[in-house]
Design an enzyme around this catalytic site. Structure first.
Site, PDB file in Angstrom:
ATOM      1  N   GLY A 276     -67.691 -35.480 -71.905  1.00 30.65           N
ATOM      2  CA  GLY A 276     -68.639 -36.538 -72.830  1.00 30.65           C
ATOM      3  C   GLY A 276     -68.394 -37.400 -74.556  1.00 30.65           C
ATOM      4  N   VAL A 277     -69.101 -38.850 -74.464  1.00 29.10           N
ATOM      5  CA  VAL A 277     -68.819 -38.998 -75.316  1.00 29.10           C
ATOM      6  C   VAL A 277     -68.814 -38.685 -76.782  1.00 29.10           C
ATOM      7  CG1 VAL A 277     -71.058 -40.247 -76.033  1.00 29.10           C
ATOM      8  CG2 VAL A 277     -68.954 -41.494 -76.830  1.00 29.10           C
ATOM      9  N   ASP A 278     -70.210 -37.735 -76.955  1.00 30.99           N
ATOM     10  CA  ASP A 278     -70.117 -36.613 -78.551  1.00 30.99           C
ATOM     11  C   ASP A 278     -68.900 -35.959 -78.576  1.00 30.99           C
ATOM     12  OD1 ASP A 278     -72.712 -37.950 -78.456  1.00 30.99           O
ATOM     13  OD2 ASP A 278     -73.451 -36.824 -77.357  1.00 30.99           O
ATOM     14  N   SER A 279     -68.493 -35.072 -78.144  1.00 31.85           N
ATOM     15  CA  SER A 279     -67.788 -33.971 -77.955  1.00 31.85           C
ATOM     16  C   SER A 279     -66.138 -34.672 -78.224  1.00 31.85           C
ATOM     17  CB  SER A 279     -67.512 -32.857 -77.230  1.00 31.85           C
ATOM     18  OG  SER A 279     -67.201 -33.728 -75.979  1.00 31.85           O
TER      19      SER A 279
ATOM     20  N   CYS B   8     -76.269 -29.095 -65.984  1.00 37.92           N
ATOM     21  CA  CYS B   8     -74.820 -29.520 -65.172  1.00 37.92           C
ATOM     22  C   CYS B   8     -74.596 -28.625 -63.725  1.00 37.92           C
ATOM     23  CB  CYS B   8     -74.311 -29.461 -66.447  1.00 37.92           C
ATOM     24  SG  CYS B   8     -74.202 -27.352 -66.354  1.00 37.92           S
TER      25      CYS B   8
ATOM     26  N   GLY C 186     -70.199 -31.424 -79.876  1.00 42.10           N
ATOM     27  CA  GLY C 186     -70.670 -32.217 -80.502  1.00 42.10           C
ATOM     28  C   GLY C 186     -72.501 -32.368 -80.500  1.00 42.10           C
TER      29      GLY C 186
ATOM     30  N   CYS D 238     -76.862 -20.858 -71.718  1.00 35.61           N
ATOM     31  CA  CYS D 238     -75.624 -21.354 -71.797  1.00 35.61           C
ATOM     32  C   CYS D 238     -74.473 -21.559 -73.101  1.00 35.61           C
ATOM     33  CB  CYS D 238     -75.228 -22.683 -71.231  1.00 35.61           C
ATOM     34  SG  CYS D 238     -73.374 -23.543 -71.014  1.00 35.61           S
TER      35      CYS D 238
ATOM     36  N   MET E  55     -64.974 -29.327 -75.799  1.00 35.03           N
ATOM     37  CA  MET E  55     -64.834 -30.922 -75.091  1.00 35.03           C
ATOM     38  C   MET E  55     -65.703 -30.752 -73.946  1.00 35.03           C
ATOM     39  SD  MET E  55     -61.558 -32.656 -76.159  1.00 35.03           S
ATOM     40  CE  MET E  55     -62.002 -33.988 -76.774  1.00 35.03           C
TER      41      MET E  55
END
Length: 377
Positions: A27-30, A213, A141, A117, A24
């Site tokens: 963000g919205v996806d995960s 990031c 995600g 990453c 997680m």
């Protein structure tokens, strides 16, 4: 027990007996992945990685896994009723991703740290942590699909605009067997946000992260200067014959294919950066045709085909040399299991060492892996 139908994650047991670790980011996806699996009754464990010091200058408000994102991930877990853990991966991330990013830029390459990453942190150390937690699988995600043929296969996302296969080419067959990507089949990001709203998640309207990031506002040079003081020493802008055309403010400020911001206008036809020579502190420029590349050397190849990569003299595949460009027809000629030469049927402009070259089936959506471009043209 063995007669139980496969659940949505592919296991022959009820969701309640299937533990899944969800990576997680906040963000919205995960968040949607975790919420959806929790609603389906899976034994969900959320894990968020703290990748760098949130109080340091490198951190960026709203960036992946920054302080706010950890809070958002924890809030989703609280709302949906599953445990959530934050793991300190700062040292691992710095050593495996940030340091190489800086060194690659100093060497005149154009690195893609998001791939490293995934390869070295998320799908290695985090995946090992998921196994330690006795999880049956790990879900993310990412917009990519995992399909089962003779074994697990990697495929592009249904939504070509969201497809992240370029950033996941180094996923190994062993990792792919353990990973799940529940969003890869969705037709659009709007569907993901609709699901977030359905589950009442506070991140439903959270903007997507646009930058790397740890790079504030996309300013790569500022990060390199902070990590490697003195790295932005000025030098000469020269043409391909070595004639000095002007001065630059540090090789790290330039990339292969760059045209704007060179400060050498009025010299006739437009000039582009065609090569970087950090040792001589030179930015070499030339006409657009000098950027044209047909043959690309690769190393660190990850192959996802059933037959061994080196079992053929050549593979006829489509390849993508930048995440934002469509795949193009090529012939891939293995040198060893991890090295190859790629010949593009139509030349490509602006190819740079440090970028990835990802392999795709000539027809269909399957991803066959890829490798790293490792030296100049």
């Amino acid at each position: 027990m063995f007669d139980h139908p496969l659940n949505s994650l592919g296991f022959a047991k009820p969701p309640s007996e299937t533990r899944v670790v969800v990576a997680m980011s906040g963000g919205v996806d995960s968040s949607v992945v975790a919420a959806q699996l929790a609603e389906e009754g899976y034994d969900v464990v959320g894990v968020t990685l703290q990748l760098y010091d949130h109080g340091a200058a490198l951190a960026k408000k709203g960036a992946c896994c920054a302080g706010r994102d950890i809070h958002d991930a924890a809030r989703v877990a609280e709302v949906m009723g599953f445990p959530h853990y934050v793991l300190d991966y700062e040292n691992t991330f710095r050593e495996a991703v940030i340091e190489e990013f800086a060194d690659a830029y100093l060497a005149g390459a154009t690195p893609v740290p998001c791939i490293r990453c995934n390869e070295r942190v998320k799908f290695k150390d985090l995946l090992a942590t998921a196994r330690d937690l006795n999880a049956d699988c790990m879900a993310t995600g990412h917009y990519i699909q995992r399909k089962v043929g003779d074994g697990p296969e990697l495929h592009m996302a249904t939504d070509a605009n969201r497809d992240q296969s370029y950033f996941l080419f180094s996923t190994t067959p062993e990792q792919l067997a353990y990973l799940r990507f529940p969003l890869g089949h969705l037709a659009s990001k709007a569907e993901t946000r609709a699901l977030a709203a359905k589950y009442g998640l506070s991140v439903a309207d959270k903007p997507d992260s646009q930058d790397i990031c740890f790079v504030p506002n996309g300013n790569y040079a500022a990060v390199i200067e902070k990590l490697r003081p003195g790295s932005a020493d000025p030098g000469d802008i020269v043409d391909q014959s070595g004639r000095v055309l002007g001065q630059h403010r540090g090789v790290i400020h330039y990339t292969i294919g760059q045209r704007k911001g060179l400060g050498i206008g009025g010299l006739g036809d437009p000039l582009y950066v065609v090569k970087l020579d950090p040792a001589l502190r030179q930015v070499i420029v030339g006409p657009k045709e000098a950027l044209s590349t047909r043959v690309i050397p690769l190393r660190e190849i990850n192959w996802l085909g059933e037959a061994p990569f080196e079992s053929r003299e050549e593979w006829h595949l489509n390849v993508k040399v930048r995440s934002t460009r469509p795949p193009r027809t090529a012939v891939v000629r293995p040198i060893s299991a991890t090295e190859a030469t790629v010949e593009l049927l139509d030349p490509e402009d602006g190819i740079s060492p440090g970028q990835a070259c990802v392999f795709y089936a000539p027809e269909g959506s399957r991803v066959f892996g890829g490798g790293w471009i490792w030296r100049g043209r």
